[in-house]
Write a protein that holds these residues in place. Structure first.
Motif, PDB file in Angstrom:
ATOM      1  N   VAL A   1       0.836  -1.200   0.000  1.00  0.00           N
ATOM      2  CA  VAL A   1       0.000   0.000   0.000  1.00  0.00           C
ATOM      3  C   VAL A   1       0.868   1.247   0.000  1.00  0.00           C
ATOM      4  O   VAL A   1       0.530   2.260  -0.628  1.00  0.00           O
ATOM      5  N   SER A   2       2.007   1.193   0.677  1.00  0.00           N
ATOM      6  CA  SER A   2       2.941   2.326   0.669  1.00  0.00           C
ATOM      7  C   SER A   2       3.541   2.518  -0.714  1.00  0.00           C
ATOM      8  O   SER A   2       3.725   3.658  -1.176  1.00  0.00           O
ATOM      9  N   LEU A   3       3.846   1.407  -1.376  1.00  0.00           N
ATOM     10  CA  LEU A   3       4.421   1.482  -2.714  1.00  0.00           C
ATOM     11  C   LEU A   3       3.440   2.112  -3.697  1.00  0.00           C
ATOM     12  O   LEU A   3       3.841   2.898  -4.568  1.00  0.00           O
ATOM     13  N   VAL A   4       2.167   1.789  -3.552  1.00  0.00           N
ATOM     14  CA  VAL A   4       1.158   2.396  -4.428  1.00  0.00           C
ATOM     15  C   VAL A   4       1.125   3.912  -4.235  1.00  0.00           C
ATOM     16  O   VAL A   4       1.065   4.685  -5.205  1.00  0.00           O
ATOM     17  N   LEU A   5       1.178   4.353  -2.981  1.00  0.00           N
ATOM     18  CA  LEU A   5       1.225   5.793  -2.706  1.00  0.00           C
ATOM     19  C   LEU A   5       2.476   6.420  -3.319  1.00  0.00           C
ATOM     20  O   LEU A   5       2.423   7.513  -3.898  1.00  0.00           O
ATOM     21  N   LEU A   6       3.596   5.737  -3.170  1.00  0.00           N
ATOM     22  CA  LEU A   6       4.858   6.261  -3.691  1.00  0.00           C
ATOM     23  C   LEU A   6       4.832   6.347  -5.214  1.00  0.00           C
ATOM     24  O   LEU A   6       5.258   7.360  -5.802  1.00  0.00           O
ATOM     25  N   LEU A   7       4.328   5.311  -5.871  1.00  0.00           N
ATOM     26  CA  LEU A   7       4.275   5.313  -7.332  1.00  0.00           C
ATOM     27  C   LEU A   7       3.324   6.389  -7.845  1.00  0.00           C
ATOM     28  O   LEU A   7       3.598   7.040  -8.862  1.00  0.00           O
ATOM     29  N   SER A   8       2.214   6.583  -7.144  1.00  0.00           N
ATOM     30  CA  SER A   8       1.267   7.633  -7.536  1.00  0.00           C
ATOM     31  C   SER A   8       1.914   9.006  -7.424  1.00  0.00           C
ATOM     32  O   SER A   8       1.743   9.866  -8.303  1.00  0.00           O
ATOM     33  N   ALA A   9       2.674   9.216  -6.348  1.00  0.00           N
ATOM     34  CA  ALA A   9       3.371  10.491  -6.174  1.00  0.00           C
ATOM     35  C   ALA A   9       4.438  10.672  -7.248  1.00  0.00           C
ATOM     36  O   ALA A   9       4.635  11.783  -7.763  1.00  0.00           O
ATOM     37  N   SER A  10       5.130   9.606  -7.598  1.00  0.00           N
ATOM     38  CA  SER A  10       6.174   9.691  -8.612  1.00  0.00           C
ATOM     39  C   SER A  10       5.594  10.020  -9.985  1.00  0.00           C
ATOM     40  O   SER A  10       6.226  10.709 -10.794  1.00  0.00           O
ATOM     41  N   ARG A  11       4.397   9.526 -10.259  1.00  0.00           N
ATOM     42  CA  ARG A  11       3.771   9.815 -11.552  1.00  0.00           C
ATOM     43  C   ARG A  11       3.398  11.287 -11.671  1.00  0.00           C
ATOM     44  O   ARG A  11       3.316  11.827 -12.776  1.00  0.00           O
ATOM     45  N   ARG A  12       3.168  11.951 -10.522  1.00  0.00           N
ATOM     46  CA  ARG A  12       2.877  13.391 -10.560  1.00  0.00           C
ATOM     47  C   ARG A  12       4.132  14.201 -10.858  1.00  0.00           C
ATOM     48  O   ARG A  12       4.049  15.308 -11.379  1.00  0.00           O
ATOM     49  N   ASP A  13       5.272  13.667 -10.478  1.00  0.00           N
ATOM     50  CA  ASP A  13       6.537  14.338 -10.738  1.00  0.00           C
ATOM     51  C   ASP A  13       7.028  13.900 -12.114  1.00  0.00           C
ATOM     52  O   ASP A  13       7.555  12.810 -12.279  1.00  0.00           O
ATOM     53  N   ARG A  14       6.873  14.755 -13.109  1.00  0.00           N
ATOM     54  CA  ARG A  14       7.159  14.369 -14.485  1.00  0.00           C
ATOM     55  C   ARG A  14       8.635  14.500 -14.850  1.00  0.00           C
ATOM     56  O   ARG A  14       9.014  14.276 -16.002  1.00  0.00           O
ATOM     57  N   SER A  15       9.446  14.867 -13.889  1.00  0.00           N
ATOM     58  CA  SER A  15      10.879  14.982 -14.159  1.00  0.00           C
ATOM     59  C   SER A  15      11.528  13.604 -14.110  1.00  0.00           C
ATOM     60  O   SER A  15      10.944  12.626 -13.647  1.00  0.00           O
ATOM     61  N   SER A  16      12.778  13.559 -14.590  1.00  0.00           N
ATOM     62  CA  SER A  16      13.513  12.293 -14.533  1.00  0.00           C
ATOM     63  C   SER A  16      13.790  11.882 -13.094  1.00  0.00           C
ATOM     64  O   SER A  16      13.963  10.697 -12.788  1.00  0.00           O
ATOM     65  N   ALA A  17      13.799  12.890 -12.191  1.00  0.00           N
ATOM     66  CA  ALA A  17      14.030  12.585 -10.783  1.00  0.00           C
ATOM     67  C   ALA A  17      12.900  11.752 -10.205  1.00  0.00           C
ATOM     68  O   ALA A  17      13.108  10.904  -9.341  1.00  0.00           O
ATOM     69  N   GLY A  18      11.666  11.986 -10.691  1.00  0.00           N
ATOM     70  CA  GLY A  18      10.524  11.197 -10.216  1.00  0.00           C
ATOM     71  C   GLY A  18      10.674   9.732 -10.548  1.00  0.00           C
ATOM     72  O   GLY A  18      10.432   8.848  -9.717  1.00  0.00           O
ATOM     73  N   ALA A  19      11.086   9.442 -11.786  1.00  0.00           N
ATOM     74  CA  ALA A  19      11.306   8.048 -12.192  1.00  0.00           C
ATOM     75  C   ALA A  19      12.463   7.436 -11.423  1.00  0.00           C
ATOM     76  O   ALA A  19      12.425   6.258 -11.049  1.00  0.00           O
ATOM     77  N   SER A  20      13.508   8.237 -11.177  1.00  0.00           N
ATOM     78  CA  SER A  20      14.658   7.748 -10.416  1.00  0.00           C
ATOM     79  C   SER A  20      14.251   7.395  -8.989  1.00  0.00           C
ATOM     80  O   SER A  20      14.663   6.360  -8.444  1.00  0.00           O
ATOM     81  N   PHE A  21      13.437   8.264  -8.387  1.00  0.00           N
ATOM     82  CA  PHE A  21      12.933   8.013  -7.042  1.00  0.00           C
ATOM     83  C   PHE A  21      12.135   6.714  -7.006  1.00  0.00           C
ATOM     84  O   PHE A  21      12.317   5.870  -6.123  1.00  0.00           O
ATOM     85  N   ALA A  22      11.228   6.537  -7.988  1.00  0.00           N
ATOM     86  CA  ALA A  22      10.405   5.327  -8.046  1.00  0.00           C
ATOM     87  C   ALA A  22      11.261   4.087  -8.255  1.00  0.00           C
ATOM     88  O   ALA A  22      11.016   3.038  -7.644  1.00  0.00           O
ATOM     89  N   TRP A  23      12.291   4.211  -9.119  1.00  0.00           N
ATOM     90  CA  TRP A  23      13.152   3.056  -9.380  1.00  0.00           C
ATOM     91  C   TRP A  23      13.911   2.636  -8.123  1.00  0.00           C
ATOM     92  O   TRP A  23      13.964   1.454  -7.777  1.00  0.00           O
ATOM     93  N   GLN A  24      14.505   3.616  -7.435  1.00  0.00           N
ATOM     94  CA  GLN A  24      15.254   3.296  -6.218  1.00  0.00           C
ATOM     95  C   GLN A  24      14.346   2.679  -5.154  1.00  0.00           C
ATOM     96  O   GLN A  24      14.703   1.683  -4.513  1.00  0.00           O
ATOM     97  N   ALA A  25      13.180   3.285  -4.967  1.00  0.00           N
ATOM     98  CA  ALA A  25      12.270   2.793  -3.939  1.00  0.00           C
ATOM     99  C   ALA A  25      11.743   1.405  -4.282  1.00  0.00           C
ATOM    100  O   ALA A  25      11.671   0.521  -3.410  1.00  0.00           O
TER     101      ALA A  25
END
Length: 319
Positions: free
Chosen positions: A181-205
């Motif tokens: 459930v935490s991962l779903v929240l994290l992925l949803s937040a990452s999708r709002r961040d359209r920068s490459s940093a958002g994808a990097s954050f999602a990948w690391q997490a």
């Protein structure tokens, strides 16, 4: 409610399942925050901030559900133990007897105190010591559940083994369920961040969660085998009893969860790390979110099955 001739207490099953799920999610969310989200926070301030706020709020909601369902569980157990209807069992005399003279009641008091302390820690979460204490208390809160079920009534050295296996099983289930459930929240937040940093954050997490999930799955498998050996005892009992058949359904759902987890780990997560491929990364984020939601729903069904199993006599006693 009837399961192959066994009389099932419907309200008790529902409240047990709700309590197990809420408690596991509380613990798992706090573990995820420390082991996964905090470690991957740096690359994306937007996603990281959203995840921090949402996971704290969700942990508080799950804790509240855990406390309320725990109190209702106590009332239902008091009615069951006293042989009285629920309204008649809600007296100070009956409740005092259950709380002071039964193992279930004593465990309830300990867990209620832990829940109060945990609520206080979440209230002052901005202080680092409170966050560490909250995680430790949440582990105690879910571990004590082992003393309310079959493991708590298994005698002798076998009982020690059973309690140890059940406690580790609960830890691992909490890590996986609360993490999902935490991962779903994290992925949803990452999708709002359209920068490459958002994808990097999602990948690391996601990579960190997958590593943690592999360890959790290994513990679930080993402790599940131990618990099955203690409670079922034979292949015949596993196949021929209602308890065993429900357990097989639980195992089948667990295998399906593993398939989705494997797809996340080996197919979708690597696509987040592809350079200069925004569409591929966003598609991967969508797939990871979808699969994680499906895994979480399957986990809730498993909690419902666990709620039923705890009210049945183990298969080894029925053969």
């Amino acid at each position: 409610m009837d399961w192959l001739g066994a009389d099932i207490d419907g309200p008790l099953v529902v409240i047990r399942a709700l309590h197990f799920a809420a408690t596991a999610m509380t613990t798992g969310i706090l573990i995820f925050r420390v082991v996964v989200a905090d470690a991957a926070f740096g690359p994306s301030m937007l996603a990281g901030t959203l995840v921090q706020a949402r996971t704290l709020r969700l942990a508080a909601i799950c804790l509240a559900l855990s406390v309320v369902s725990g109190v209702v569980w106590l009332l239902l157990e008091a009615a069951s133990m006293s042989g009285l209807a629920l309204p008649e069992a809600m007296t100070s005399e009956v409740l005092s007897t259950v709380v002071n003279q039964t193992q279930f009641g004593r465990v309830f008091v300990i867990r209620f105190a832990l829940a109060v302390i945990l609520a206080g820690c979440l209230g002052v979460d901005r202080f680092p010591p409170a966050r560490g204490l909250a995680l430790a208390i949440s582990l105690g809160l879910i571990a004590a559940i082992a003393w309310t079920g079959h493991a708590g009534s298994t005698p002798g050295e076998m009982g020690i083994l059973h309690l140890a296996a059940d406690t580790l099983h609960l830890f691992a289930a909490a890590i996986w369920t609360g993490g999902l459930v935490s991962l779903v929240l994290l992925l949803s937040a990452s999708r709002r961040d359209r920068s490459s940093a958002g994808a990097s954050f999602a990948w690391q997490a996601t990579t960190r969660f997958s590593t943690m999930g592999i360890a959790a799955v290994a513990v679930i498998l080993v402790t599940g085998i131990v618990n099955t050996w203690i409670l079922v005892g034979s292949w015949h009992a596993l196949i021929a009893t209602g308890y065993g058949q429900l357990l097989m359904l639980k195992i089948a759902l667990f295998i399906v969860m593993l398939l989705f987890a494997a797809a996340n780990r080996f197919w979708l997560t690597p696509r987040l790390a592809l350079p200069s491929s925004t569409k591929t990364q966003r598609d991967a984020l969508g797939g990871l979110t979808r699969n994680s939601v499906i895994e979480f729903v399957l986990a809730l069904v498993i909690f419902a099955i666990v709620g039923i199993l705890g009210t049945l006599h183990p298969a080894i006693h029925g053969m």
